[in-house]
Design an enzyme around this catalytic site. Sequence first.
Site, PDB file in Angstrom:
ATOM      1  N   ASP A  82       0.847  -1.195   0.000  1.00  0.00           N
ATOM      2  CA  ASP A  82       0.000   0.000   0.000  1.00  0.00           C
ATOM      3  C   ASP A  82       0.889   1.254   0.000  1.00  0.00           C
ATOM      4  O   ASP A  82       1.804   1.370   0.826  1.00  0.00           O
ATOM      5  CB  ASP A  82      -0.860  -0.043   1.274  1.00  0.00           C
ATOM      6  N   GLU A 134      -1.525   6.001  -8.761  1.00  0.00           N
ATOM      7  CA  GLU A 134      -2.529   6.986  -8.327  1.00  0.00           C
ATOM      8  C   GLU A 134      -2.386   8.296  -9.090  1.00  0.00           C
ATOM      9  O   GLU A 134      -1.285   8.793  -9.306  1.00  0.00           O
ATOM     10  CB  GLU A 134      -2.376   7.235  -6.811  1.00  0.00           C
TER      11      GLU A 134
HETATM   12  P1  13P Z   1      -8.890   4.908   5.523  1.00  0.00           P
HETATM   13  O1  13P Z   1      -8.009   5.773   6.366  1.00  0.00           O
HETATM   14  O2  13P Z   1     -10.134   5.621   5.113  1.00  0.00           O
HETATM   15  O3  13P Z   1      -9.173   3.589   6.161  1.00  0.00           O
HETATM   16  O4  13P Z   1      -8.088   4.605   4.146  1.00  0.00           O
HETATM   17  C1  13P Z   1      -7.135   3.570   4.112  1.00  0.00           C
HETATM   18  C2  13P Z   1      -6.355   3.575   2.852  1.00  0.00           C
HETATM   19  O5  13P Z   1      -6.664   4.231   1.875  1.00  0.00           O
HETATM   20  C3  13P Z   1      -5.154   2.723   2.806  1.00  0.00           C
HETATM   21  O6  13P Z   1      -4.422   2.921   1.634  1.00  0.00           O
HETATM   22  O1  G3H Z   2      -3.318   4.982   3.597  1.00  0.00           O
HETATM   23  C1  G3H Z   2      -2.669   4.744   4.595  1.00  0.00           C
HETATM   24  C2  G3H Z   2      -2.959   3.569   5.435  1.00  0.00           C
HETATM   25  O2  G3H Z   2      -3.975   3.839   6.348  1.00  0.00           O
HETATM   26  C3  G3H Z   2      -1.706   3.079   6.088  1.00  0.00           C
HETATM   27  O3  G3H Z   2      -1.379   3.857   7.173  1.00  0.00           O
HETATM   28  O4  G3H Z   2       1.017   4.332   6.704  1.00  0.00           O
HETATM   29  O5  G3H Z   2       0.084   4.570   9.021  1.00  0.00           O
HETATM   30  O6  G3H Z   2       0.405   2.299   8.008  1.00  0.00           O
HETATM   31  P1  G3H Z   2       0.134   3.768   7.769  1.00  0.00           P
HETATM   32 ZN    ZN Z   3      -4.503   4.923   0.871  1.00  0.00          ZN
END
Ligand code: 13P
Ligand code: G3H
Ligand code: ZN
Length: 329
Positions: A82, A134
């Site tokens: 992510d 993105e």
């Molecule tokens: P939220 O903070 O709305 O749960 O979004 C999570 C997200 O986009 C992780 O990439």
């Molecule tokens: O989009 C972000 C996610 O909520 C991940 O959060 O970078 O604090 O693990 P983090």
């Molecule tokens: Zn995100």
Amino acid sequence: MPLVGTKEMFKKAHEGKYAIGAFNVNNMEIVQGITEAAAELNSPIILQCSAGARKYAKHAYLVHLVQAALEVNDIPIALHLDHGPDFETCKSCIDGGFTSVMFDGSHYAFKENIKRTQEVVAYAHEHGVVVEAELGQLAGIEDDVKVAAHEASYTQPEEVEEFVKETGVDSLAIAIGTSHGAFKFKPEQCTRNADGVLVPPDLRFDILAEIEKKIPGFPIVLHGASSVIPKYVKIINEHGGKLADAIGIPEDQLRKAAKSAVCKINIDSDLRLAMTAGIREHFDLHPEHFDPRQYIADGRSYIKELVEHKIKAVLGSDGRAPEIMALIK
Ligand code: 13P
Ligand code: G3H
Ligand code: ZN
């Protein structure tokens, strides 16, 4: 079954007008709560790790936790990076067993975002891994990158075709009014419904429709899609927490998105709230307890309950595991 990519998931999600939940994982109980819920509902699922998760739990633990979940549950699971901040982080996940990575170049200028995304796509595709990128910027906090609301920008539909063609990316995250975190809107941005509940402004479905016209059938991703379920916020606040004005994306908006080209819906903040609710409630009700298995188990139970709710009420992915397994086998 082994870890899968997201190509087959997105194909079926698009055809079937549902979305795959992409849930952030940071420890064993989060992995267990999510996958137990998905297995009971026979739902495909994406487990995703941020750079922060890899720093906290370490890459090897995360990969092996997800492998363990696959041994225990017979559902399709993809393991996704992510918000990959750079080529090196993406490469490390591609080399280290992930089946999907996101390269987030959304804060770069358009051409620079294309160039950097191309480098990740070339390496990922050589290794059989899919890539999400993105366009447009969400407000909120991702690790060390904080995007102020006034700096956030919607995705420009006229850019998406060139971006997708030039980069060869497999899915595209867009900005249409969602944002990261548990405080997505200020109360003054919302209206009150008949029951006095704050209702935030609608997502920009007009922009989504324009994007769908430019890249028909292409899988779209929604970040920042937690709904900040009042039940968990209430439990937190009733048991010593202080979360004022936590507001998320209404579930009817997300359900509508899941029926469109949006094939992946990202959820992290809702998991954090559910885990915190379970643990705070436990400590408050059982001040004599000090065995972590007791209180973390309550956090895990709320995560399971939350994910079951998401799969049924928001994503619509329940019962969809077999059609994806059939495509892969
Ligand atoms: P939220 O903070 O709305 O749960 O979004 C999570 C997200 O986009 C992780 O990439
Ligand atoms: O989009 C972000 C996610 O909520 C991940 O959060 O970078 O604090 O693990 P983090
Ligand atoms: Zn995100």
